[in-house]
Design a protein around this motif. Structure first.
Motif, PDB file in Angstrom:
ATOM      1  N   ILE A  26      13.137  18.998   9.419  1.00  0.00           N
ATOM      2  CA  ILE A  26      14.550  18.735   9.721  1.00  0.00           C
ATOM      3  C   ILE A  26      14.799  18.885  11.210  1.00  0.00           C
ATOM      4  N   ALA A  29      13.365  15.912  13.113  1.00  0.00           N
ATOM      5  CA  ALA A  29      14.151  14.691  12.902  1.00  0.00           C
ATOM      6  C   ALA A  29      15.494  14.758  13.623  1.00  0.00           C
ATOM      7  N   PHE A  30      16.205  15.872  13.474  1.00  0.00           N
ATOM      8  CA  PHE A  30      17.538  15.979  14.059  1.00  0.00           C
ATOM      9  C   PHE A  30      17.485  16.090  15.582  1.00  0.00           C
ATOM     10  N   ASP A  67      23.737  16.264  15.953  1.00  0.00           N
ATOM     11  CA  ASP A  67      22.328  16.228  15.534  1.00  0.00           C
ATOM     12  C   ASP A  67      21.536  17.350  16.205  1.00  0.00           C
ATOM     13  N   GLY A  71      19.639  20.477  14.344  1.00  0.00           N
ATOM     14  CA  GLY A  71      18.197  20.669  14.481  1.00  0.00           C
ATOM     15  C   GLY A  71      17.826  22.024  15.050  1.00  0.00           C
ATOM     16  N   CYS A  94      23.942  20.211   8.030  1.00  0.00           N
ATOM     17  CA  CYS A  94      23.024  19.062   7.969  1.00  0.00           C
ATOM     18  C   CYS A  94      23.211  18.290   6.659  1.00  0.00           C
ATOM     19  N   GLN A  98      24.491  14.402   6.371  1.00  0.00           N
ATOM     20  CA  GLN A  98      23.729  13.356   5.694  1.00  0.00           C
ATOM     21  C   GLN A  98      24.543  12.652   4.614  1.00  0.00           C
ATOM     22  N   LEU A 116      15.980   7.490   4.689  1.00  0.00           N
ATOM     23  CA  LEU A 116      15.795   8.645   5.566  1.00  0.00           C
ATOM     24  C   LEU A 116      16.922   9.655   5.371  1.00  0.00           C
ATOM     25  N   ASN A 117      18.149   9.165   5.217  1.00  0.00           N
ATOM     26  CA  ASN A 117      19.275  10.060   4.972  1.00  0.00           C
ATOM     27  C   ASN A 117      19.089  10.832   3.664  1.00  0.00           C
ATOM     28  N   LEU A 120      16.409  13.541   4.249  1.00  0.00           N
ATOM     29  CA  LEU A 120      16.963  14.633   5.048  1.00  0.00           C
ATOM     30  C   LEU A 120      17.991  15.443   4.253  1.00  0.00           C
ATOM     31  N   SER A 124      17.549  19.347   3.474  1.00  0.00           N
ATOM     32  CA  SER A 124      18.626  20.250   3.887  1.00  0.00           C
ATOM     33  C   SER A 124      19.140  21.072   2.708  1.00  0.00           C
TER      34      SER A 124
END
Length: 142
Positions: A26, A29-30, A67, A71, A94, A98, A116-117, A120, A124
């Motif tokens: 996470i 990515a974030f 973001d 992260g 997060c 999303q 992807l959402n 994530l 999360s």
């Protein structure tokens, strides 16, 4: 007559490894997405993410900062054990982000970017559940 005591079992090694792995994924990515949205000129960013060219630069950069905060928050408090409860709040943030991102992309007909959402969001929620109830991190004792 015997008394049975119920103790909370320590979380298993597999669960702890899974939570740390999810937290690092996470964070990667974030933070990565935040840095790209924050540092890339809008015309270039719009070539990668068409929505970025259709909204104000302030909106795009604000999303970048959100973001980055997510992260950093999902990882740093847990690693340092300074206010590790913030990791749980970051996981909640997060997750909410999303859900909003899913709704945003679906409303724009961009279903192709939603996997992807979903991933994530699942990660999360896993961190939220795990760090809140199953394997919380104890604060550092100074």
């Amino acid at each position: 007559m015997s008394t049975t005591t119920f103790e909370t079992a320590a979380p298993g090694r597999t669960l702890r490894i899974g939570l740390w792995t999810a937290q690092f994924l996470i964070a990667f990515a974030f933070i990565g997405a935040g840095l790209v949205k924050l540092t890339t000129p809008i015309p270039q960013l719009a070539a990668m993410m068409p929505w970025a060219g259709q909204y104000s630069e302030t909106f795009v950069r604000s999303i970048a900062l959100i973001d980055l905060a997510g992260g950093i928050g999902i990882l740093l408090p847990a690693l340092t054990r300074i206010l590790p409860r913030l990791t749980v709040l970051a996981a909640l943030g997060c997750s909410v982000l999303q859900v909003l991102a899913l709704a945003f992309h679906l409303s724009r007909g961009e279903a192709e970017v939603t996997p992807l959402n979903v991933v994530l969001l699942a990660l999360s929620l896993f961190v939220l559940w795990g760090r809140n109830s199953k394997a919380p991190i104890a604060p550092r004792q100074l």
